[in-house]
Design a protein around this motif. Structure first.
Motif: not given
Length: 457
Positions: A128-135, A445-449
């Protein structure tokens, strides 16, 4: 600002949010916590909306709800990635074995301590936090994303097969990653190739209509507690072999290749015994400990109930005795067949003077095995190697995530475990904790994935 600098900046807030989620006692096994599971679902739906996901909703099932959300604007040429997790937790008893209250989480020694911190609230929050960082930094996601978070994993996801079948179009995805999962160690990643299946049941032995005076009736009528122990003792030999007729009939033999792959993973028996506190290893003969843990079926008694349980003595001959049992299954065992075999065994081994029955507990899981050369697993391996600076081990787990086989059966997609818990974090036990440094590492890791998947792997 990059996604990773955003994560650094917002980490204090993200830690506080995880504390807030842990405070919700979303114990799916206890009827009194049904409102809390719903409250956790509503919290998660609001949080994924705040992260930038769309169409977030709490969706009912025949039991505890699920949370769904999506963001589908990356384009038809980009894959649709489902990320799975769960917001329900195990019961926290016995409370007196906790250093701090299980639903009043604390930060100590670089970790968050509380029920569900590791399994799976910390894990579920990570993507969830990785998605927020990208958005927040890019204004969009590199792939189409669907979140699918459930509230009944800890009781075996009994209502998920019907739900997934009914919502197959909504859940359709090209790849699935599970935020419920383990890494080998804080500095060593792993890719989990297989999970065990599971069947859960209870053996119930009855004798007199109510508890009787053991002095007046002991020796005159059968004792259900003693009868239950005789039934249980008949299920396993002293050397660990399961003695239920047909139990091993459907078990696929371990190939030399699989046994060699397992043997390559570092193992120290003294460390294993120190970790568990057990005096010696024990189990099915003919296999090393790690083979038994990862790739052989088991039968275990999880709990016993009969007679007087309080302090001091109460001289009763109990009317009833119960044993909770789970079997962890491997390919190609089927939960329903194993249940039938156990029920037949109990019928054959019930002593005179009592009656016995076997009740099926909710939830089931087929064994799960990822095929060799799986494309999503290959991308996950690349990301983990990049983030950790070393190649992941290829391992198996003795645990079960029932919905993964359901998703495979309905959607035809093998899930990849991409979680960041560790097996020393007291999952399902008192003093559960989650490492804050790994919480942060998992977000990267989720951001890079997602970025690597968007770039074509």
């Amino acid at each position: 600002m990059t996604p990773e600098s955003w994560l650094d900046q917002e980490q204090p807030r993200y830690v506080q949010e995880l504390l807030d989620l842990i405070r919700i006692p979303s114990v799916s096994a206890k009827p009194e916590n049904i409102p809390d599971v719903l409250r956790a679902a509503e919290w998660v739906a609001a949080r994924v909306t705040a992260a930038g996901m769309e169409n977030a909703r709490v969706m009912p099932t025949a039991g505890h709800p699920v949370v769904y959300a999506d963001w589908l604007h990356a384009g038809a040429d980009k894959p649709t990635v489902m990320i799975y997790g769960h917001f329900d937790v195990q019961p926290a008893e016995p409370f007196d074995l906790w250093t701090s209250a299980p639903f009043e989480p604390e930060i100590r020694d670089g970790c968050i301590w509380g029920r569900g911190a590791s399994d799976d609230k910390g894990g579920m929050m990570t993507p969830i936090l990785a998605v927020e960082a990208l958005m927040r930094t890019k204004g969009k996601l590199p792939v189409n994303v669907k979140f699918f978070f459930e509230g009944q994993e800890e009781i075996g996801s009994p209502d998920l097969p019907e739900f997934v079948a009914a919502e197959a179009d909504l859940l359709k995805a090209d790849m699935i990653f599970s935020a419920d999962g383990l890494q080998w160690a804080p500095d060593q990643p792993q890719i989990v190739d297989a999970l065990k299946g599971m069947v859960s049941l209870e053996v119930v032995v009855n004798g007199p209509r109510s508890d009787q005076h053991s002095g007046l009736h002991g020796g005159g009528i059968a004792n259900p507690a003693l009868a239950l122990t005789q039934i249980l003792a008949s299920m396993r030999a002293l050397d660990g072999l399961v003695t239920i007729d047909g139990f091993y009939d459907d078990v696929l033999p371990l190939s030399d290749e699989i046994r060699a792959q397992i043997a390559r993973i570092p193992y120290d028996e003294a460390d294993y015994l120190a970790e568990t506190g057990a005096p010696a290893v024990w189990g099915e003969p003919g296999y090393i400990t790690r083979e038994r843990l990862w790739a052989r079926p088991t039968l275990d008694v999880n709990g016993l109930t009969s007679g007087w349980q309080g302090a001091g003595s109460k001289t009763v001959l109990p009317a009833e005795a119960r044993a909770k049992i789970t079997c962890r299954l491997v390919a190609a065992q089927v939960p329903e067949r194993v249940f039938d075999l156990i029920a037949a065994h109990v019928a054959r081994h019930t002593p005179p003077g009592v009656t016995a029955r076997v009740e099926r507990n909710p939830g089931r899981a087929d064994p799960f095995q990822m095929p060799a050369g799986h494309n999503a697993a290959a991308v996950a391996r690349e990301v983990l190697a990049e983030v950790y600076g070393r190649e992941p081990y290829r391992t198996r787990l003795g645990g079960s995530i029932p919905v993964l086989t359901t998703l495979l059966d309905v959607l035809g997609v093998h899930a990849v475990m991409f979680g960041f818990s560790h097996d020393d974090e007291n999952l399902h036990a008192p003093d559960e904790f989650f490492r804050l440094a790994v919480y942060r590492k998992g977000q990267t890791a989720y951001v890079r994935l997602l970025e690597k998947l968007g770039a074509g792997g």
